[in-house]
Enzyme design. Sequence first.
Site, mmCIF file in Angstrom:
data_model
loop_
_atom_site.group_PDB
_atom_site.id
_atom_site.type_symbol
_atom_site.label_atom_id
_atom_site.label_comp_id
_atom_site.label_asym_id
_atom_site.label_seq_id
_atom_site.Cartn_x
_atom_site.Cartn_y
_atom_site.Cartn_z
ATOM 1 N N HIS A 185 0.800 -1.230 0.000
ATOM 2 C CA HIS A 185 0.000 0.000 0.000
ATOM 3 C C HIS A 185 0.831 1.278 0.000
ATOM 4 O O HIS A 185 0.285 2.371 -0.058
ATOM 5 C CB HIS A 185 -0.928 0.023 1.223
ATOM 6 C CG HIS A 185 -0.193 0.243 2.502
ATOM 7 N ND1 HIS A 185 0.491 -0.744 3.149
ATOM 8 C CD2 HIS A 185 -0.008 1.364 3.240
ATOM 9 C CE1 HIS A 185 1.054 -0.254 4.241
ATOM 10 N NE2 HIS A 185 0.777 1.026 4.318
HETATM 11 C C1 UD1 Z 1 -1.509 5.398 6.537
HETATM 12 C C2 UD1 Z 1 -0.147 5.759 7.101
HETATM 13 C C3 UD1 Z 1 0.853 4.646 6.787
HETATM 14 C C4 UD1 Z 1 0.327 3.298 7.230
HETATM 15 C C5 UD1 Z 1 -1.037 3.062 6.620
HETATM 16 C C6 UD1 Z 1 -1.634 1.752 7.040
HETATM 17 C C7 UD1 Z 1 0.374 8.148 7.138
HETATM 18 C C8 UD1 Z 1 1.203 9.206 6.502
HETATM 19 N N1 UD1 Z 1 0.377 6.974 6.512
HETATM 20 O O1 UD1 Z 1 -1.386 5.347 5.128
HETATM 21 O O2 UD1 Z 1 2.048 4.917 7.473
HETATM 22 O O3 UD1 Z 1 1.229 2.292 6.823
HETATM 23 O O4 UD1 Z 1 -1.897 4.141 7.042
HETATM 24 O O5 UD1 Z 1 -2.875 1.569 6.472
HETATM 25 O O6 UD1 Z 1 -0.212 8.383 8.150
HETATM 26 N N2 UD1 Z 1 -8.912 4.985 2.857
HETATM 27 C C9 UD1 Z 1 -10.137 4.371 2.849
HETATM 28 N N3 UD1 Z 1 -10.664 3.976 4.049
HETATM 29 C C10 UD1 Z 1 -10.033 4.172 5.233
HETATM 30 C C11 UD1 Z 1 -8.793 4.805 5.219
HETATM 31 C C12 UD1 Z 1 -8.229 5.201 4.035
HETATM 32 O O7 UD1 Z 1 -10.744 4.161 1.802
HETATM 33 O O8 UD1 Z 1 -10.562 3.784 6.279
HETATM 34 C C13 UD1 Z 1 -8.312 5.381 1.563
HETATM 35 C C14 UD1 Z 1 -8.647 6.804 1.185
HETATM 36 O O9 UD1 Z 1 -8.795 6.860 -0.177
HETATM 37 C C15 UD1 Z 1 -7.399 7.560 1.537
HETATM 38 C C16 UD1 Z 1 -6.310 6.516 1.299
HETATM 39 O O10 UD1 Z 1 -6.908 5.274 1.643
HETATM 40 O O11 UD1 Z 1 -7.239 8.694 0.783
HETATM 41 C C17 UD1 Z 1 -5.079 6.735 2.097
HETATM 42 O O12 UD1 Z 1 -5.377 6.829 3.495
HETATM 43 P P1 UD1 Z 1 -4.370 7.664 4.469
HETATM 44 O O13 UD1 Z 1 -4.811 7.553 5.876
HETATM 45 O O14 UD1 Z 1 -4.151 9.024 3.913
HETATM 46 O O15 UD1 Z 1 -2.985 6.913 4.272
HETATM 47 P P2 UD1 Z 1 -2.658 5.375 4.196
HETATM 48 O O16 UD1 Z 1 -2.179 5.075 2.828
HETATM 49 O O17 UD1 Z 1 -3.756 4.536 4.754
#
Ligand code: UD1
Length: 386
Positions: free
Chosen positions: A210
Site C-alpha cells: 500500500h
Molecule cells: C496510513 C499511514 C501509513 C500506514 C497506513 C496503514 C500516514 C502518513 N500513513 O497510510 O504509514 O502504513 O496508514 O494503512 O499516516 N482509505 C479508505 N478507508 C479508510 C482509510 C483510508 O478508503 O478507512 C483510503 C482513502 O482513499 C485515503 C487513502 O486510503 O485517501 C489513504 O489513506 P491515508 O490515511 O491518507 O494513508 P494510508 O495510505 O492509509
Amino acid sequence: MNNRFDKIFLVAGARPNFMKIAPIAHAFNRVDETNQIDYKVVHTGQHYDYEMSQAFFDDLEINRPDYFLGVGSASHAVQTARIMMAFEEVCLKEKPGAVVVVGDVNSTVACALVAKKLGIGVAHVEAGLRSYDRTMPEEINRILTDTISDYLFTTCKDANRNLKKEGISKGKIYFVGNVMIDTLLQFRAKAEKSAKIKIDQEDYALLTLHRPSNVDDKRTFKSILEALKEVSKRIPILFPAHPRTQKQVKAFGYEKYFNFLELNPKNTVKLRNSINLSGPLSYVEFLNLMAKSKLVYTDSGGIQEETTILAIPCLTIRENTERPVTIEEGTNILVGSDREKIAEESDKILKGKGKKGRIPKLWDGKAAERTVNILLGRPYEPFRPQ
Ligand code: UD1
C-alpha cells in the site's frame, strides 16, 4: 501509591496504531483497582472504514474510543491540520497530564505537536526507528515526534542508537520491547480458534502492498505485479488489499493481474495460481492466515516484525527499512521492486531455504506492562541503552 499522571490520553488514528494501543489499554486496565488510572482513548478517525478501524477494536478487545475526531482522508497538510484542530479542543477540555502516541502515522505527529505546545507530557511508543529515507512521510513523522517527546519507548537496540545520535538525552529513552508483539502473542491462540476464513490449500503466499512509492507509481506497481504474477504460477498469492491499492488497480487498469475474490467465511476460499485479491481483513483473520502461510510479501512496517516472531520468511518490497533488526535477527529480506531479486529470493524460499531468524531482545509480550509502569512512575528498572 500515586501515579505520576492523573489523566492520560492514548491516541490512535490509523490501522497500524490499533494493535499498538491495545496492550497499553489492557495494561492500564490492570493497574490495581484502588488506584485506577484515568485514561481516555482518542481515535482521530484517520482510518474510518469498518475493516480498517472498528474491526480492530472488536478483535483486540479495546474499549470504544472516548473521543472520535472523525477527521477522515485528505492531503497530508489538511489531514494533519484537521487532527491538530480537533485534538487541541479535546486537550483543552480534558487537560490530560500526558499524551501517549504510537507509531509513525500522521495522527502520531499531529497529536504530539498539539500536546507539547500545550505543555502536556508526550510519550512516543515505538520511538527511534529510522529508514534514513526522508521521502517517506512516516520518516518525517518519526523524526518530528521523537524530537518533542519526553518519554521515548523503544523496541530495539538500533532505535536507541539512532536517538542518541540525534542528541536525545539518555534519560528520556526507555528500551521496553515491542507492544505490537505483545498483541500478537496475546491473540495468536484466539486467532487460530476463532478465525473463520478457510483456504482450500496448505501452500500459499500472502501479500500486502500500500505504500505510495509502490502503488502510486504506474511503472513500479507494474514491475512488482509482473514479478509476483510469475511467482504465483508456482504458489498462489492471497492479497487482502488496502483501499488505496484497490483504487490504484482501477486507476491504472491493472485488473488483468488479479483473480478477484470474495472472502465469504461460510465457504472455503479457492485460490487460483494467480494474485488473488480481496478486501482488507480483520486482525484475527489476517494473523491466522499469516501464521499458516509459506511466505509473505509486504511493504508494511509491522508485518516485517510479525513474520519474524512467526518464523515465516518475509520479502519486503522496499529499498530500505526502519526495522533493520528484522533483517539482522529475523526472517526479513529487502527485495525492492526488482523483478529478478523477487524471483530469486522467492525461489530460495520455495525450495525450503528461507531465513530462519531468532527473536529480538524484549519481544516477549511484556512491553506494554513496562511502558505503563514507567509512565506511571511505578517501580521498574528499564533496560537503559548502553
Ligand atoms: C496510513 C499511514 C501509513 C500506514 C497506513 C496503514 C500516514 C502518513 N500513513 O497510510 O504509514 O502504513 O496508514 O494503512 O499516516 N482509505 C479508505 N478507508 C479508510 C482509510 C483510508 O478508503 O478507512 C483510503 C482513502 O482513499 C485515503 C487513502 O486510503 O485517501 C489513504 O489513506 P491515508 O490515511 O491518507 O494513508 P494510508 O495510505 O492509509
